[in-house]
Design a protein around this motif. Structure first.
Motif, PDB file in Angstrom:
ATOM      1  N   ILE A   4      36.591   8.198 -17.260  1.00  0.00           N
ATOM      2  CA  ILE A   4      35.276   8.811 -17.385  1.00  0.00           C
ATOM      3  C   ILE A   4      34.468   8.469 -16.129  1.00  0.00           C
ATOM      4  O   ILE A   4      34.528   7.353 -15.620  1.00  0.00           O
ATOM      5  N   TYR A   5      33.717   9.414 -15.638  1.00  0.00           N
ATOM      6  CA  TYR A   5      32.835   9.205 -14.486  1.00  0.00           C
ATOM      7  C   TYR A   5      31.467   8.821 -15.046  1.00  0.00           C
ATOM      8  O   TYR A   5      30.832   9.617 -15.752  1.00  0.00           O
ATOM      9  N   LYS A   6      31.026   7.595 -14.754  1.00  0.00           N
ATOM     10  CA  LYS A   6      29.776   7.090 -15.342  1.00  0.00           C
ATOM     11  C   LYS A   6      28.757   6.777 -14.262  1.00  0.00           C
ATOM     12  O   LYS A   6      29.090   6.250 -13.207  1.00  0.00           O
ATOM     13  N   MET A   8      24.809   4.875 -13.813  1.00  0.00           N
ATOM     14  CA  MET A   8      23.767   4.028 -14.389  1.00  0.00           C
ATOM     15  C   MET A   8      22.530   4.191 -13.520  1.00  0.00           C
ATOM     16  O   MET A   8      22.604   4.067 -12.295  1.00  0.00           O
ATOM     17  N   CYS A  42      27.326  16.613 -19.259  1.00  0.00           N
ATOM     18  CA  CYS A  42      27.350  15.195 -19.616  1.00  0.00           C
ATOM     19  C   CYS A  42      27.891  15.029 -21.036  1.00  0.00           C
ATOM     20  O   CYS A  42      27.508  15.758 -21.940  1.00  0.00           O
ATOM     21  N   LYS A  44      27.966  11.859 -22.682  1.00  0.00           N
ATOM     22  CA  LYS A  44      27.295  10.775 -23.400  1.00  0.00           C
ATOM     23  C   LYS A  44      26.039  10.385 -22.618  1.00  0.00           C
ATOM     24  O   LYS A  44      26.072  10.271 -21.397  1.00  0.00           O
ATOM     25  N   TYR A  45      24.940  10.168 -23.354  1.00  0.00           N
ATOM     26  CA  TYR A  45      23.631   9.854 -22.766  1.00  0.00           C
ATOM     27  C   TYR A  45      23.087   8.644 -23.518  1.00  0.00           C
ATOM     28  O   TYR A  45      22.712   8.754 -24.677  1.00  0.00           O
ATOM     29  N   GLU A  72      22.553   5.352 -18.982  1.00  0.00           N
ATOM     30  CA  GLU A  72      23.975   5.578 -18.706  1.00  0.00           C
ATOM     31  C   GLU A  72      24.323   7.025 -19.035  1.00  0.00           C
ATOM     32  O   GLU A  72      24.013   7.520 -20.111  1.00  0.00           O
ATOM     33  N   TRP A  74      27.646   9.703 -19.027  1.00  0.00           N
ATOM     34  CA  TRP A  74      29.101   9.805 -18.966  1.00  0.00           C
ATOM     35  C   TRP A  74      29.496  11.255 -18.735  1.00  0.00           C
ATOM     36  O   TRP A  74      29.027  12.159 -19.440  1.00  0.00           O
ATOM     37  N   CYS A  81      29.716  15.912 -12.981  1.00  0.00           N
ATOM     38  CA  CYS A  81      28.466  15.271 -12.557  1.00  0.00           C
ATOM     39  C   CYS A  81      27.803  16.093 -11.458  1.00  0.00           C
ATOM     40  O   CYS A  81      26.598  16.364 -11.516  1.00  0.00           O
ATOM     41  N   ARG A 114      27.109   4.259  -9.494  1.00  0.00           N
ATOM     42  CA  ARG A 114      28.342   4.652 -10.179  1.00  0.00           C
ATOM     43  C   ARG A 114      28.849   3.400 -10.879  1.00  0.00           C
ATOM     44  O   ARG A 114      28.853   2.316 -10.311  1.00  0.00           O
ATOM     45  N   ASP A 117      34.153   0.337 -14.876  1.00  0.00           N
ATOM     46  CA  ASP A 117      34.378  -0.598 -15.979  1.00  0.00           C
ATOM     47  C   ASP A 117      35.683  -1.360 -15.793  1.00  0.00           C
ATOM     48  O   ASP A 117      36.683  -0.790 -15.361  1.00  0.00           O
TER      49      ASP A 117
END
Length: 134
Positions: A4-6, A8, A42, A44-45, A72, A74, A81, A114, A117
């Motif tokens: 997943i590209y996240k 923050m 997106c 997840k928010y 955050e 996702w 993105c 970016r 994890d």
């Protein structure tokens, strides 16, 4: 699907705004813009509100000198993105977003990163089997 590209984003509240006012505005007003513009790009928010727990913190200050919240986002891919960013780049939309942020955020203290994890232990996702670090 790969990783997943996240992203923050770290935010500080506008001077003269309490942490509670900042959170209430974000949840009741600003987050609705995310609900409107983030899909379908997106996946997840999340909003993480930082609350001091250390007794040496001074009353009335944010938990870190610069941040009250981390946001955050996702995306399935970096391309998703970038597609989202392109979708909100029209000058009238940028003006709308900035005006809303000005109501509760110190825009000079917005930082985006970016996220990469690295799981030490625990389920990678709720409901999945415990994974231990090798």
């Amino acid at each position: 699907m790969g990783d997943i590209y996240k992203l923050m984003t770290l935010l500080r509240r506008k001077q003269g705004t309490t942490h509670e006012q900042f959170k209430a505005y974000y949840e009741n007003v600003h987050s609705k813009m995310g609900d409107k513009y983030l899909p379908p790009y997106c996946k997840k928010y999340l909003r993480h509100y930082l609350t001091p727990i250390s007794p040496q913190m001074k009353a009335g200050q944010p938990p870190h000198p610069d941040f009250d919240a981390g946001v955050e986002l996702w995306f399935d891919t970096e391309a998703d993105c970038k597609a989202f960013e392109a979708s909100v780049s029209a000058p009238e939309l940028v003006k709308e977003i900035i005006a809303d942020e000005d109501a509760f955020v110190d825009r000079s203290l917005i930082f985006r990163y970016r996220i990469e994890d690295h799981l030490s232990w625990g389920p990678p996702d709720p409901g999945k089997v415990l994974v231990k670090r090798q």
